[in-house]
Design an enzyme around this catalytic site. Structure first.
Site, PDB file in Angstrom:
ATOM      1  N   GLU A  44      -3.830   7.161  -6.013  1.00  0.00           N
ATOM      2  CA  GLU A  44      -3.755   6.433  -7.276  1.00  0.00           C
ATOM      3  C   GLU A  44      -4.852   6.903  -8.228  1.00  0.00           C
ATOM      4  O   GLU A  44      -6.026   6.932  -7.846  1.00  0.00           O
ATOM      5  CB  GLU A  44      -3.869   4.928  -7.017  1.00  0.00           C
ATOM      6  CG  GLU A  44      -2.697   4.393  -6.204  1.00  0.00           C
ATOM      7  CD  GLU A  44      -2.765   2.903  -5.898  1.00  0.00           C
ATOM      8  OE1 GLU A  44      -3.822   2.285  -6.177  1.00  0.00           O
ATOM      9  OE2 GLU A  44      -1.783   2.357  -5.374  1.00  0.00           O
TER      10      GLU A  44
ATOM     11  N   ARG B 175       0.843  -1.184   0.000  1.00  0.00           N
ATOM     12  CA  ARG B 175       0.000   0.000   0.000  1.00  0.00           C
ATOM     13  C   ARG B 175       0.887   1.246   0.000  1.00  0.00           C
ATOM     14  O   ARG B 175       1.899   1.307   0.699  1.00  0.00           O
ATOM     15  CB  ARG B 175      -0.930   0.027   1.217  1.00  0.00           C
ATOM     16  CG  ARG B 175      -2.036  -1.020   1.189  1.00  0.00           C
ATOM     17  CD  ARG B 175      -3.056  -0.745   0.096  1.00  0.00           C
ATOM     18  NE  ARG B 175      -4.189  -1.656   0.132  1.00  0.00           N
ATOM     19  CZ  ARG B 175      -4.263  -2.799  -0.536  1.00  0.00           C
ATOM     20  NH1 ARG B 175      -3.240  -3.188  -1.289  1.00  0.00           N
ATOM     21  NH2 ARG B 175      -5.340  -3.567  -0.458  1.00  0.00           N
TER      22      ARG B 175
ATOM     23  N   HIS C 148      -0.531  -0.558  -9.829  1.00  0.00           N
ATOM     24  CA  HIS C 148      -1.195  -1.421  -8.845  1.00  0.00           C
ATOM     25  C   HIS C 148      -1.681  -2.720  -9.503  1.00  0.00           C
ATOM     26  O   HIS C 148      -2.861  -3.074  -9.421  1.00  0.00           O
ATOM     27  CB  HIS C 148      -2.369  -0.685  -8.182  1.00  0.00           C
ATOM     28  CG  HIS C 148      -2.750  -1.241  -6.843  1.00  0.00           C
ATOM     29  ND1 HIS C 148      -3.270  -0.481  -5.828  1.00  0.00           N
ATOM     30  CD2 HIS C 148      -2.687  -2.512  -6.339  1.00  0.00           C
ATOM     31  CE1 HIS C 148      -3.522  -1.232  -4.770  1.00  0.00           C
ATOM     32  NE2 HIS C 148      -3.176  -2.471  -5.057  1.00  0.00           N
TER      33      HIS C 148
END
Length: 320
Positions: free
Chosen positions: A264, A235, A281
């Site tokens: 993000e 994270r 991600h």
């Protein structure tokens, strides 16, 4: 029964079986695509009459839960659940489940890929060739180097298994200590300062909580070797991005490889630095992992609808 799926765009294309199976549940099902984000006002409108929410990365906080008076069940489409207010859901009598370990091999693969590409500057060399520029540059081996893993859950253990094949010396820091797995893969547990100061590569594979937020910061980065790399596949909030930018620009460390960011998509300069490799991600984004998570999701929805015991219920007050 109304079910709202809020998943990343590619998840639906990667696993059409999920959509097929969901439509056979005998419920009213809605699918939202969330890669470009969702406005809070729209989110509140979408949840107002749903019974079940299936969510990947959209934040399900107290406001969202309160906006869904019929909400009876929240499913995390994945493992890490820091985007869901589990404590508040529990207070409201709403169970939350996840799919632990189902993407561990995928994320471990990606972590190793990032480590290898950072060590040999593969993306940078690739772009140079595309631009008709041919230039030799030196890289680093990972063979027999010291790897520090932060977090020794299913992902950390999968990384350690891979490291053994490269004869890496693996050390680990984390609250969870599986001594049997550590002995099998020749992993030693150390304190955080030793991990930062002695590792050639550091891979962050621990979940985010308020206790470890920004654990990578000016102080811990100052302990690292100037030749060391840091890789984050967990994270973004685990890193103080401003401090990391400073360390990279001042060559306090050699480089970083990041699959996750605090915001993000990232908007700052971190992802654009020449000694940073960035991916959007995608650690758990494999066909295999998405199908496994989808199967667990559908199974749990069926159990809920049939008033049976759910699998992987997240207990309140559990450290994330």
């Amino acid at each position: 029964m109304k079910i709202l799926f809020m998943l990343r765009d590619a998840f639906y294309d990667a696993n059409p079986k999920l959509i097929h199976d969901a439509k056979l549940l005998g419920a009213q099902v809605k699918f939202l695509y969330t890669d470009h984000g969702i406005d809070k006002k729209e989110l509140i409108e979408q949840v107002k009459d749903v019974d079940i929410i299936v969510v990947a990365v959209v934040k399900i906080d107290q406001e969202v839960i309160d906006a869904a008076p019929q909400l009876k069940y929240i499913i995390k489409y994945g493992a890490g659940y820091d985007n869901i207010d589990v404590e508040y859901a529990f207070q409201k009598g709403i169970p939350v489940t996840n799919a632990p370990g189902q993407n561990a091999e995928s994320v471990a693969d990606h972590a190793f890929g990032l480590m290898l590409t950072a060590a040999r500057k593969i993306p940078q060399k690739h772009q140079e060739i595309k631009a008709d520029h041919w230039e030799l540059s030196m890289g680093n081996e990972i063979y027999r180097k010291r790897l520090g893993i932060i977090g020794f859950g299913s992902i950390g253990q999968a990384i350690a298994r891979r490291a053994a094949g490269f004869n890496m010396e693996t050390i680990c820091y984390g609250n969870y200590k599986d001594f049997d797995a550590a002995a099998k893969w020749n992993v030693s547990f150390v304190d955080l300062n030793e991990l930062f100061s002695s590792s050639d590569f550091i891979i962050i594979s621990t979940s985010l909580s308020e206790n470890n937020r920004k654990m990578v910061n000016k102080e811990t980065l100052s302990l690292m070797k100037p030749t060391a790399f840091i890789i984050n596949i967990s994270r973004g909030g685990l890193i103080d991005e401003g401090d990391l930018v400073h360390a990279l620009k001042e060559n306090k460390i050699r480089g970083a490889a990041l699959d996750v960011f605090e915001k993000e998509p990232p908007t700052g300069e971190l992802a654009k630095l020449p000694n940073v490799i960035a991916t959007p991600h995608i650690g758990g984004a494999t066909f295999e992992a998405i199908e496994r998570i989808g199967d667990i999701t559908i199974t749990n929805i069926k159990k809920f609808m049939d008033h049976k015991e759910l699998k992987h219920v997240i207990a309140p007050k559990t450290k994330i």
